[in-house]
Design a protein around this motif. Structure first.
Motif, short mmCIF file in Angstrom:
data_model
loop_
_atom_site.label_atom_id
_atom_site.label_comp_id
_atom_site.label_asym_id
_atom_site.label_seq_id
_atom_site.Cartn_x
_atom_site.Cartn_y
_atom_site.Cartn_z
N THR A 177 -13.89 -9.26 16.24
CA THR A 177 -12.83 -10.14 15.77
C THR A 177 -11.50 -9.50 16.11
OG1 THR A 177 -14.23 -10.82 13.93
CG2 THR A 177 -11.90 -11.38 13.79
N PRO A 178 -10.77 -10.02 17.11
CA PRO A 178 -9.52 -9.38 17.50
C PRO A 178 -8.52 -9.25 16.36
CG PRO A 178 -10.20 -10.98 19.13
CD PRO A 178 -11.09 -11.17 17.95
N ARG A 179 -8.46 -10.24 15.50
CA ARG A 179 -7.55 -10.16 14.36
C ARG A 179 -8.02 -11.11 13.26
NH1 ARG A 179 -4.04 -11.71 18.60
NH2 ARG A 179 -3.85 -13.97 18.86
N THR A 180 -7.55 -10.83 12.04
CA THR A 180 -7.92 -11.65 10.90
C THR A 180 -6.66 -12.09 10.16
OG1 THR A 180 -8.03 -9.90 9.24
CG2 THR A 180 -9.96 -10.17 10.65
N SER A 181 -6.83 -12.84 9.11
CA SER A 181 -5.69 -13.23 8.27
C SER A 181 -5.57 -12.35 7.04
CB SER A 181 -5.84 -14.69 7.83
OG SER A 181 -7.03 -14.87 7.08
N LYS A 182 -6.38 -11.28 6.97
CA LYS A 182 -6.44 -10.45 5.78
C LYS A 182 -5.41 -9.33 5.83
CE LYS A 182 -8.05 -8.49 2.03
NZ LYS A 182 -7.79 -9.10 0.70
N SER A 183 -4.74 -9.12 4.71
CA SER A 183 -3.91 -7.93 4.53
C SER A 183 -4.10 -7.45 3.11
CB SER A 183 -2.43 -8.21 4.81
OG SER A 183 -1.92 -9.13 3.86
N PHE A 184 -3.80 -6.17 2.88
CA PHE A 184 -3.84 -5.61 1.54
C PHE A 184 -2.44 -5.11 1.22
CE2 PHE A 184 -4.16 -1.98 -1.34
CZ PHE A 184 -4.80 -2.59 -2.41
N CYS A 185 -1.87 -5.62 0.12
CA CYS A 185 -0.50 -5.31 -0.23
C CYS A 185 -0.43 -4.58 -1.56
CB CYS A 185 0.34 -6.59 -0.32
SG CYS A 185 0.54 -7.44 1.26
#
Length: 728
Positions: A201-209
């Motif tokens: 998966t080249p990129r996802t919509s997930k981030s951790f803030c």
């Protein structure tokens, strides 16, 4: 590509300027860059094979009304516009009074924005302080929505071990009465797990803030983090130096993970800024360092850095002992009659400052009427002489502060200048623009209004309060508290409510600097319901920080043990409050909590038995004998950071030829423990139970560096001292 390679203070930095004229930030590590690590193990990105044209930016800048050419990827601050299009202009590498300074300049032709980014080194430390300035050189207004203070893509790229196995994030949760609660997470714990090799998966919509929105800057987290790569034996650590809204964002892009650090943002904290032609905006500063994968090593470097950036002051040099009448003592109900025996007892115990906490300005319930800060004559009436102890005192607070000085101590009082109670007479008279406003209404929290420090009349008001308490009431110490959370900000005279909040916070810091200019000997403590604004925007100005409001001395052991990760030991004020119905071990435990940091003595000292009061006096006397070492010492944690569930906790401090170990037991079945101290092995250590003197059975193994102790009581604490030969 034109490469810019720098190795300084143990940090390898790599930048490049591409053929397209763009600046890329490739590497920030204690290890040199391996070229092969620039290529992700995942499949090529569908937007093009050259990762250097799409990733690795030095700064992210998002402006309203400009297209982001790639997928937005949820709420991530990636491929920002015009951040992705910035082109390299120049860079400088120079020395200044602090150390080496790197400056990079980039521009965007379409918006007319020029972005200048700094990386400032300090001495020989593996830490840089980073910020960026955005200047509008165009002819149209540009609205900023996000600007990073530090952005680094590829935090995981060293070593070919899976990020699921090698990467972890250590962050400090923080809350009222439960401060400095550090927790470690793997990337899968955060939802940032790898894909299977057959399903890239080249990129996802997930981030951790990890973030804060509002004016209590540390109400949920401290603005710090420690990111470890066990495969490469490297770590990246940081602190965001801001007293309001901030964001630390960990996300993925094109097979690599990115770390973005910033102040307020539009998405998280309702901040935007209209940048007029010719106007500029500078981000909040952040400190970022990198070392081997050792939390102790990182915190030692951060401790030394904090000492370099803070305001020089006598308080952090001399470390005087402070008595405060609040915690498990008067609890905001001072009177002359109650204070006099406490003043005598505090002086006898060896305290050097005496602080009259909340309540001195009101005869009764004072919470929602604070704001004028004038003495309550009802509380401080004329006091008749007590036979053989003191002469008759006239009425008023000044008589009490004079009596404190006559006992050899510096008097102090409690203030909360940023808020005003809704029933304060002055609040009814003041115009609305004295206060935070949203939707045309004054902002309430807990029956208080938030004052706006951008208003010159507000500054005149608080300056007069400080003048009165210092000059009229004879005060040399102010406990500056802050017990409300006004939320996202104010709409008055601002482009956004977050912009109003940021302007206020910067105005507050300027005001505070002015107070210290006028009263250089004044000591001001930073308190926000304990440790809810424990950030180095504040602590680079304030000399001392309240660490907690917790009333349970046993739980305070975790806060005390972990405090030096958040604040230098000499700035970390820890309560010691022997209980009325306590015993000797309880008194000793209370003292151990404070004796390696800053002693904030409290409790009903005048009502303690002579035996228990003697332990307080012994602790303060010993503290005075070692505090010259504390201001230079760095911390480490031989049992790891303390958890509130831990039975045993430990904190060690080390100067060049001395070491101190505080050890706590909270229950459990085992009364014996062996503490690993390998860094002190082979140094001819002379070991003693320093507090209470000789009151513990122990055995020191010089060869392997272990201290074995026997704590027979289920709740018990001791401090051990190590005299060490210098390292060869």
């Amino acid at each position: 590509m034109n490469r810019i390679s720098i190795f300084h203070n143990g940090i390898h930095l790599e930048f490049c300027v591409t053929q397209a004229g763009q600046l890329k930030f490739l590497h920030f590590s204690p290890n040199p860059l391996e070229e092969s690590n620039l290529i992700t193990q995942k499949k090529p990105d569908p937007w093009g094979p050259d990762y250097l044209t799409q990733g690795w930016p030095l700064v992210q800048v998002q402006v309203s009304g400009y297209n982001r050419p790639y997928e937005r990827q949820g709420n991530k601050h990636l491929v920002t516009a015009p951040g992705y299009a910035l082109r390299y202009v120049s860079h400088r590498d120079e020395e200044n009074e602090r150390g080496r300074l790197l400056t990079f300049v980039q521009e965007d032709d379409e918006t007319g924005l020029r972005v200048t980014s700094w990386m400032q080194f300090y001495g020989d430390l593996p830490v840089v302080r980073c910020a960026s300035r955005v200047e509008n050189r165009g002819e149209e207004v540009q609205t900023l929505e996000y600007v990073s203070s530090f952005f680094y893509q590829g935090v995981e790229k060293e070593s070919d071990i899976s990020t699921d196995e090698k990467m972890s994030l250590l962050i400090p949760h923080n809350s009222w009465m439960k401060e400095m609660n550090w927790k470690r997470y793997t990337f899968p714990d955060l939802g940032l797990q790898c894909s299977q090799p057959t399903m890239p998966t080249p990129r996802t919509s997930k981030s951790f803030c990890v973030q804060n929105t509002g004016h209590w800057s540390t109400k949920e987290f401290l603005p710090m983090g420690y990111l470890a790569n066990s495969g490469a034996n490297s770590a990246l650590f940081w602190q965001i130096e801001h007293n309001g809204s901030w964001l630390a964002e960990l996300s993925d892009y094109n097979g690599h993970f990115c770390l973005g650090l910033s102040g307020p943002t539009e998405l998280q904290s309702h901040w935007s800024k209209d940048l007029q032609p010719g106007e500029s905006f500078t981000t909040v500063p952040v400190a970022v360092g990198t070392t081997e994968n050792s939390f102790d090593t990182a915190m030692a470097a951060l401790t030394r850095y904090r000492r370099l950036i803070r305001r020089p002051n006598a308080d952090d040099e001399n470390l005087p002992v402070i008595f405060n009448d609040y915690m498990n003592c008067l609890f905001g109900d001072p009177t002359t009659e109650k204070e006099l025996p406490l003043i005598d007892a505090a002086a006898e115990a060896g305290c050097e400052y005496y602080v009259i906490d909340a309540g001195w300005y009101s005869p009764g319930f004072w919470w929602d009427s604070v704001g004028e800060w004038k003495e309550s004559r009802e509380r401080f009436r004329r006091q008749a002489a007590l036979p053989g102890l003191r002469p008759s005192l006239p009425g008023g607070l000044r008589a009490l502060t004079d009596y404190i000085r006559s006992k050899g101590m510096v008097p102090g009082v409690w203030l909360e200048l940023e808020s005003m109670g809704i029933h304060c007479p002055l609040a009814a008279q003041a115009p609305d623009d004295w206060f935070f406003l949203r939707h045309g209404k004054k902002v309430y929290d807990r029956s208080r209004y938030q004052l706006d420090f951008r208003n010159p009349q507000v500054i005149d008001h608080v300056n007069e309060v400080v003048r009165r308490v210092v000059e009229d009431y004879g005060v040399g110490y102010i406990k500056m508290d802050y017990n409300i959370e006004p939320g996202i900000g104010t709409e008055a005279h601002a482009d956004s409510v977050g912009d109003g909040l940021l302007q206020h916070e910067r105005a507050y810091l300027r005001w505070l600097e002015g107070v210290f200019d006028r009263y250089p000997g004044l000591v001001i403590e930073n308190c926000s319901s304990g440790g809810l604004r424990m950030d180095y925007a504040m602590l680079s100005r304030y000399s001392i920080q309240s660490t907690s409001d917790t009333e349970d001395y046993r739980m305070y052991a975790t806060i005390a043990a972990n405090a030096p990760a958040a604040v230098t030991p000499e700035q970390a004020a820890v309560w010691s409050y022997p209980m009325r119905d306590g015993d000797v071990e309880e008194t000793v435990f209370n003292m151990v909590n404070a004796l390696l940091l800053r002693v904030h003595q409290s409790g009903h000292l005048a009502e303690l038995s002579p035996e228990r009061l003697a332990y307080v006096h012994q602790g303060i006397t010993w503290y005075k004998s070692i505090r010259a070492h504390l201001k230079n010492a760095v911390p480490f944690w031989p049992l790891g950071l303390s958890d509130y569930r831990d039975v045993w906790s430990a904190l060690a401090l080390e100067d060049e030829t001395v070491g101190y170990l505080a050890l706590w037991r909270r229950g459990g079945d085992e009364s014996s423990l062996t503490v690993p101290l390998p860094r002190w092995a082979g140094r001819g250590a002379q070991v003693s139970c320093a507090y209470p003197t000789g009151a513990c059975a122990f055995r020191w193994d010089e060869v392997v560096g272990t201290l074995t102790v026997d704590f027979p009581a289920p709740v018990m604490a001791r401090i051990f001292a190590f005299e060490l030969k210098p390292r060869v």
